[in-house]
Motif scaffolding. Sequence first.
Motif, PDB file in Angstrom:
ATOM      1  N   SER A  93       0.915  -1.197  -0.060  1.00 28.78           N
ATOM      2  CA  SER A  93       0.069   0.091  -0.164  1.00 28.78           C
ATOM      3  C   SER A  93       0.761   1.250  -0.006  1.00 28.78           C
ATOM      4  O   SER A  93       1.827   1.062   0.740  1.00 28.78           O
ATOM      5  CB  SER A  93      -0.942  -0.042   1.267  1.00 28.78           C
ATOM      6  OG  SER A  93      -1.581   1.148   1.251  1.00 28.78           O
ATOM      7  N   LYS A  94       0.543   2.309  -0.800  1.00 27.07           N
ATOM      8  CA  LYS A  94       1.288   3.572  -0.726  1.00 27.07           C
ATOM      9  C   LYS A  94       0.876   4.259   0.330  1.00 27.07           C
ATOM     10  O   LYS A  94      -0.181   4.001   1.323  1.00 27.07           O
ATOM     11  CB  LYS A  94       0.879   4.362  -2.081  1.00 27.07           C
ATOM     12  CG  LYS A  94       1.352   3.851  -3.288  1.00 27.07           C
ATOM     13  CD  LYS A  94       0.628   4.697  -4.190  1.00 27.07           C
ATOM     14  CE  LYS A  94       1.603   4.157  -5.607  1.00 27.07           C
ATOM     15  NZ  LYS A  94       1.104   5.263  -6.886  1.00 27.07           N
ATOM     16  N   ALA A  95       1.881   5.205   0.926  1.00 30.44           N
ATOM     17  CA  ALA A  95       1.767   6.081   2.077  1.00 30.44           C
ATOM     18  C   ALA A  95       0.352   6.793   2.193  1.00 30.44           C
ATOM     19  O   ALA A  95      -0.264   7.140   2.912  1.00 30.44           O
ATOM     20  CB  ALA A  95       2.992   6.722   2.435  1.00 30.44           C
ATOM     21  N   VAL A  96       0.351   7.274   0.735  1.00 25.32           N
ATOM     22  CA  VAL A  96      -0.995   7.899   0.547  1.00 25.32           C
ATOM     23  C   VAL A  96      -1.300   7.535  -1.016  1.00 25.32           C
ATOM     24  O   VAL A  96      -0.929   7.742  -1.928  1.00 25.32           O
ATOM     25  CB  VAL A  96      -0.469   9.903   0.517  1.00 25.32           C
ATOM     26  CG1 VAL A  96      -1.855  10.482   0.183  1.00 25.32           C
ATOM     27  CG2 VAL A  96      -0.250  10.065   1.577  1.00 25.32           C
ATOM     28  N   GLY A  97      -2.336   6.662  -1.002  1.00 22.70           N
ATOM     29  CA  GLY A  97      -3.022   6.289  -2.316  1.00 22.70           C
ATOM     30  C   GLY A  97      -4.239   6.834  -2.736  1.00 22.70           C
ATOM     31  O   GLY A  97      -4.713   7.958  -2.095  1.00 22.70           O
ATOM     32  N   ARG A  98      -4.792   6.229  -3.532  1.00 24.66           N
ATOM     33  CA  ARG A  98      -6.076   7.033  -4.274  1.00 24.66           C
ATOM     34  C   ARG A  98      -7.237   6.895  -2.804  1.00 24.66           C
ATOM     35  O   ARG A  98      -8.112   7.806  -3.215  1.00 24.66           O
ATOM     36  CB  ARG A  98      -6.678   6.138  -5.304  1.00 24.66           C
ATOM     37  CG  ARG A  98      -5.668   6.291  -6.530  1.00 24.66           C
ATOM     38  CD  ARG A  98      -6.192   5.359  -7.703  1.00 24.66           C
ATOM     39  NE  ARG A  98      -5.381   5.648  -9.080  1.00 24.66           N
ATOM     40  CZ  ARG A  98      -5.477   5.075  -9.940  1.00 24.66           C
ATOM     41  NH1 ARG A  98      -6.529   4.169 -10.131  1.00 24.66           N
ATOM     42  NH2 ARG A  98      -4.573   5.150 -11.051  1.00 24.66           N
ATOM     43  N   GLN A  99      -7.056   6.080  -2.093  1.00 25.69           N
ATOM     44  CA  GLN A  99      -8.180   5.899  -1.190  1.00 25.69           C
ATOM     45  C   GLN A  99      -7.823   6.876   0.123  1.00 25.69           C
ATOM     46  O   GLN A  99      -8.276   6.717   1.062  1.00 25.69           O
ATOM     47  CB  GLN A  99      -8.399   4.666  -0.700  1.00 25.69           C
ATOM     48  CG  GLN A  99      -8.860   3.578  -1.875  1.00 25.69           C
ATOM     49  CD  GLN A  99     -10.163   4.077  -2.599  1.00 25.69           C
ATOM     50  OE1 GLN A  99     -11.141   4.598  -1.903  1.00 25.69           O
ATOM     51  NE2 GLN A  99     -10.082   4.287  -3.729  1.00 25.69           N
ATOM     52  N   GLY A 100      -6.614   7.559   0.195  1.00 30.11           N
ATOM     53  CA  GLY A 100      -6.157   8.189   1.158  1.00 30.11           C
ATOM     54  C   GLY A 100      -4.741   7.770   1.937  1.00 30.11           C
ATOM     55  O   GLY A 100      -4.315   6.778   1.385  1.00 30.11           O
ATOM     56  N   PRO A 101      -4.644   8.063   3.297  1.00 29.28           N
ATOM     57  CA  PRO A 101      -3.366   7.700   3.834  1.00 29.28           C
ATOM     58  C   PRO A 101      -3.390   6.202   3.981  1.00 29.28           C
ATOM     59  O   PRO A 101      -4.527   5.496   4.152  1.00 29.28           O
ATOM     60  CB  PRO A 101      -3.488   8.405   5.312  1.00 29.28           C
ATOM     61  CG  PRO A 101      -4.406   9.463   5.044  1.00 29.28           C
ATOM     62  CD  PRO A 101      -5.437   9.127   3.879  1.00 29.28           C
TER      63      PRO A 101
END
Length: 255
Positions: A93-101
Amino acid sequence: MKLSNSTVLVTGGSSGLGGATVRALVEAGAKVVIADVNIAAGEALAAELGDAARFVPTDVTDEAAARTAVDAAVTLGGRIDGLINCAGIVVASKAVGRQGPHDLASFTRCIQINLIGSFNMIRLAAAAMQAQDANDAGERGVIINTASVAAYDGQIGQAAYAASKAGVVGMTLPLAREFAKTGIRVLTIAPGLFETPMMDDLPEAAREALGQMTPFPARLGKPQEFAALACHALGNTMLNGETIRLDGAIRLPPK
């Protein structure tokens, strides 16, 4: 340390890298405690391997369960000669992705299982090892952890996983130095891209593409290759305080 007649505890031992290591150890004449949360797979493997193996349901983050697994190893062989930590999970998971943090709970769970769970097993196994007699080489036990090349080459979306494995790498030398006085060696293996249950959900084409990322051999690593290195590390007294990359010379790209 001689593998024959030794007793080794393998976490995550029901399948994947751990399962292959369990099989290799039993083939070499060792007794093995399989510690895993996968009860069905663990019981099946123990039944297949017979008297040389025993399955103990184990959540490595739970102190009581971890202590039970260590005690089972001592009961099985009269002592615990080795601990091989293979239990772990992957979080992407990204630190900040499309769904938020990044979801904090999943980050915490990754650290809890991969890093804190490994340390939980280490501290309990080492305490038992220190209480037993040394062998002719002055050894009381060997501890082998599993990290990942992501500890060094973490990709985008691997912050949790890379951090957990970097922690495993980071504690290897301090623990080896601490336990040296009692004859306990500590090592870590950092695999590259391997054929494990984590890869099972990927299409075959995706698996082949990942394998081609490895310079040589241009394929995914085989669990038996991890097991072979773990068995060698148990028997090579000069190996201590080191993290060994087992990766076919791969260096992960950013993504």
